[in-house]
Design an enzyme around this catalytic site. Structure first.
Site, PDB file in Angstrom:
ATOM      1  N   ASN A  93      35.372-125.777 -78.288  1.00  0.00           N
ATOM      2  CA  ASN A  93      34.957-126.644 -77.177  1.00  0.00           C
ATOM      3  C   ASN A  93      34.534-125.753 -76.011  1.00  0.00           C
ATOM      4  O   ASN A  93      35.030-125.889 -74.893  1.00  0.00           O
ATOM      5  CB  ASN A  93      36.095-127.593 -76.776  1.00  0.00           C
ATOM      6  CG  ASN A  93      35.604-128.697 -75.860  1.00  0.00           C
ATOM      7  OD1 ASN A  93      34.413-129.030 -75.843  1.00  0.00           O
ATOM      8  ND2 ASN A  93      36.498-129.254 -75.072  1.00  0.00           N
ATOM      9  N   HIS A 108      34.064-119.464 -71.310  1.00  0.00           N
ATOM     10  CA  HIS A 108      34.195-118.715 -72.570  1.00  0.00           C
ATOM     11  C   HIS A 108      33.011-117.751 -72.747  1.00  0.00           C
ATOM     12  O   HIS A 108      33.188-116.628 -73.211  1.00  0.00           O
ATOM     13  CB  HIS A 108      34.196-119.667 -73.771  1.00  0.00           C
ATOM     14  CG  HIS A 108      35.401-120.550 -73.868  1.00  0.00           C
ATOM     15  ND1 HIS A 108      35.349-121.896 -73.594  1.00  0.00           N
ATOM     16  CD2 HIS A 108      36.681-120.276 -74.211  1.00  0.00           C
ATOM     17  CE1 HIS A 108      36.554-122.420 -73.788  1.00  0.00           C
ATOM     18  NE2 HIS A 108      37.379-121.466 -74.147  1.00  0.00           N
ATOM     19  N   LYS A 164      41.558-114.975 -66.989  1.00  0.00           N
ATOM     20  CA  LYS A 164      42.679-114.965 -66.041  1.00  0.00           C
ATOM     21  C   LYS A 164      43.126-116.372 -65.649  1.00  0.00           C
ATOM     22  O   LYS A 164      44.107-116.523 -64.954  1.00  0.00           O
ATOM     23  CB  LYS A 164      42.286-114.203 -64.781  1.00  0.00           C
ATOM     24  CG  LYS A 164      42.306-112.708 -64.931  1.00  0.00           C
ATOM     25  CD  LYS A 164      42.243-112.093 -63.546  1.00  0.00           C
ATOM     26  CE  LYS A 164      42.081-110.600 -63.610  1.00  0.00           C
ATOM     27  NZ  LYS A 164      41.940-110.037 -62.258  1.00  0.00           N
ATOM     28  N   LYS A 165      42.374-117.400 -66.055  1.00  0.00           N
ATOM     29  CA  LYS A 165      42.852-118.742 -65.735  1.00  0.00           C
ATOM     30  C   LYS A 165      44.220-118.959 -66.389  1.00  0.00           C
ATOM     31  O   LYS A 165      45.113-119.534 -65.791  1.00  0.00           O
ATOM     32  CB  LYS A 165      41.862-119.819 -66.190  1.00  0.00           C
ATOM     33  CG  LYS A 165      42.320-121.210 -65.742  1.00  0.00           C
ATOM     34  CD  LYS A 165      41.252-122.233 -65.939  1.00  0.00           C
ATOM     35  CE  LYS A 165      41.162-122.686 -67.367  1.00  0.00           C
ATOM     36  NZ  LYS A 165      42.382-123.392 -67.840  1.00  0.00           N
ATOM     37  N   ASP A 166      44.361-118.476 -67.604  1.00  0.00           N
ATOM     38  CA  ASP A 166      45.659-118.523 -68.290  1.00  0.00           C
ATOM     39  C   ASP A 166      46.404-117.232 -67.951  1.00  0.00           C
ATOM     40  O   ASP A 166      46.589-116.348 -68.793  1.00  0.00           O
ATOM     41  CB  ASP A 166      45.436-118.671 -69.801  1.00  0.00           C
ATOM     42  CG  ASP A 166      44.746-119.979 -70.121  1.00  0.00           C
ATOM     43  OD1 ASP A 166      45.402-121.015 -70.085  1.00  0.00           O
ATOM     44  OD2 ASP A 166      43.527-119.958 -70.391  1.00  0.00           O
ATOM     45  N   GLN A 214      49.582-116.366 -69.853  1.00  0.00           N
ATOM     46  CA  GLN A 214      49.232-116.043 -71.245  1.00  0.00           C
ATOM     47  C   GLN A 214      48.742-114.597 -71.334  1.00  0.00           C
ATOM     48  O   GLN A 214      49.136-113.836 -72.223  1.00  0.00           O
ATOM     49  CB  GLN A 214      48.160-117.008 -71.739  1.00  0.00           C
ATOM     50  CG  GLN A 214      47.492-116.599 -73.042  1.00  0.00           C
ATOM     51  CD  GLN A 214      46.553-117.662 -73.574  1.00  0.00           C
ATOM     52  OE1 GLN A 214      47.000-118.649 -74.137  1.00  0.00           O
ATOM     53  NE2 GLN A 214      45.247-117.487 -73.404  1.00  0.00           N
ATOM     54  N   SER A 230      37.358-125.430 -67.677  1.00  0.00           N
ATOM     55  CA  SER A 230      38.389-125.610 -68.701  1.00  0.00           C
ATOM     56  C   SER A 230      37.883-126.620 -69.726  1.00  0.00           C
ATOM     57  O   SER A 230      37.179-127.578 -69.369  1.00  0.00           O
ATOM     58  CB  SER A 230      39.663-126.161 -68.046  1.00  0.00           C
ATOM     59  OG  SER A 230      40.511-126.706 -69.028  1.00  0.00           O
ATOM     60  N   SER A 231      38.291-126.407 -70.966  1.00  0.00           N
ATOM     61  CA  SER A 231      37.904-127.373 -72.004  1.00  0.00           C
ATOM     62  C   SER A 231      38.464-128.750 -71.672  1.00  0.00           C
ATOM     63  O   SER A 231      37.904-129.765 -72.078  1.00  0.00           O
ATOM     64  CB  SER A 231      38.448-126.924 -73.359  1.00  0.00           C
ATOM     65  OG  SER A 231      37.893-125.688 -73.692  1.00  0.00           O
TER      66      SER A 231
HETATM   67  O1  PAF Z   1      43.649-119.535 -74.543  1.00  0.00           O
HETATM   68  C1  PAF Z   1      43.427-120.092 -75.642  1.00  0.00           C
HETATM   69  O2  PAF Z   1      42.375-120.698 -75.866  1.00  0.00           O
HETATM   70  C2  PAF Z   1      44.494-120.036 -76.727  1.00  0.00           C
HETATM   71  O3  PAF Z   1      45.772-120.053 -76.179  1.00  0.00           O
HETATM   72  C3  PAF Z   1      44.312-118.831 -77.666  1.00  0.00           C
HETATM   73  C4  PAF Z   1      44.472-117.511 -76.933  1.00  0.00           C
HETATM   74  C5  PAF Z   1      42.942-118.891 -78.333  1.00  0.00           C
HETATM   75  C6  PAF Z   1      45.380-118.871 -78.771  1.00  0.00           C
HETATM   76  O4  PAF Z   1      45.279-120.025 -79.534  1.00  0.00           O
END
Ligand code: PAF
Length: 276
Positions: A28, A33, A144-146, A149, A181-182
């Site tokens: 998506n 991305h 960096k939005k996540d 993560q 964001s998706s």
């Molecule tokens: O950030 C994401 O889209 C997901 O958490 C990832 C890193 C692809 C893992 O499924």
């Protein structure tokens, strides 16, 4: 651009390539991305993207089943920004048997996002580790939005001695400031018009700290009130240290304000980094 659905097929296409940049996604795809793909392109001769909606990181009540699957449009976008190979496995390819070994994140994984999404970072770390083992990249690019993560992936790479250079790419925003964001696609027209208030509120927190406000708990509370008055539901707004996402002391200079909030049924996350 080639597409591989199987691990053997992917490995055959990668051959002995030595300069591989990897961008994992759940598809998506949006401009954010594509920015990651272009960053990847600058860091290696061969760019691999993956598209896989990872059930392991979704809680049962979350949007795994309804998460938009837009494979053909995604591939067109990836081809247009020079991605060489897309890895798009079926679930049974990555999880041929029930997964019983996991990458368990440290205490940080239970804070902020982890408090509201228990098991999320375990699911992310486990699938990212699997993908890293399959693709064997030299470089991996995350947005960096996540923010949390990215920090957890960096920690995993460091502590498990993976020879991967993890690059954090800047947040891509719409002209009105909303982080791409998706999940923005879930917003109604009215919610979309309201959504930039999140970024504005984070910028307000930053400006308050830059002008000398030290009581972070009070400031977070005021930011929460501002959003609540406009019908937002708040998971957290938190000012933390950039280095480890722990509570800052007065002497800490490099900070980040992070938020996870809901508009209607759509959960949005965002953050703003700054130095005092
Ligand atoms: O950030 C994401 O889209 C997901 O958490 C990832 C890193 C692809 C893992 O499924």
């Amino acid at each position: 651009m080639d597409i591989a659905a199987g691990i053997d097929e992917l490995r055959a296409r990668l051959g002995r390539k030595r300069s591989i940049a990897f961008v994992p996604t759940m598809g998506n795809l949006h401009e954010g991305h594509l920015q990651l793909m272009r960053t990847a392109r600058r860091h290696a001769r061969f760019v691999v993207a993956s598209i896989f909606v990872n059930r392991l990181q979704f809680a049962p009540h979350e949007d795994f089943d309804t998460y938009p699957r837009t494979f053909e449009a995604d591939c067109e976008k990836l081809a247009s920004c020079g991605v060489d190979l897309v890895f798009a496995p079926e679930e049974r390819e990555l999880y041929p048997e029930p997964q019983s070994f996991f990458v368990e994140p440290p205490e940080l994984g239970a804070q902020l996002e982890g408090e509201f999404r228990p098991g999320f970072f375990r699911g992310v770390a486990t699938v990212v580790m699997k993908l890293f083992n399959i693709v064997r990249p030299n470089v991996a690019v995350f947005g960096k939005k996540d923010y949390q993560q990215l920090m957890i992936v960096r920690g995993m790479v460091r502590q498990l001695n993976l020879a991967i250079d993890v690059i954090g790419d800047e947040i891509a925003r719409a002209p009105d400031g909303l982080a791409l964001s998706s999940r923005n696609g879930y917003l109604s027209a009215q919610e979309r018009a309201e959504a930039p208030r999140l970024h504005q509120t984070l910028l307000w927190v930053k400006s308050q700290i830059l002008t000398g406000m030290h009581d972070l708990a009070l400031l977070e509370g005021r930011a929460i009130e501002k959003l609540k008055q406009n019908q937002w539901q708040i998971d957290y707004i938190a000012v933390r240290k950039q280095s480890d996402l722990q509570l800052p002391r007065l002497s800490d200079r490099d900070l980040v304000v992070l938020a996870a909030v809901k508009l209607g049924t759509t959960r949005l996350i965002d953050n703003v980094e700054f130095s005092v």
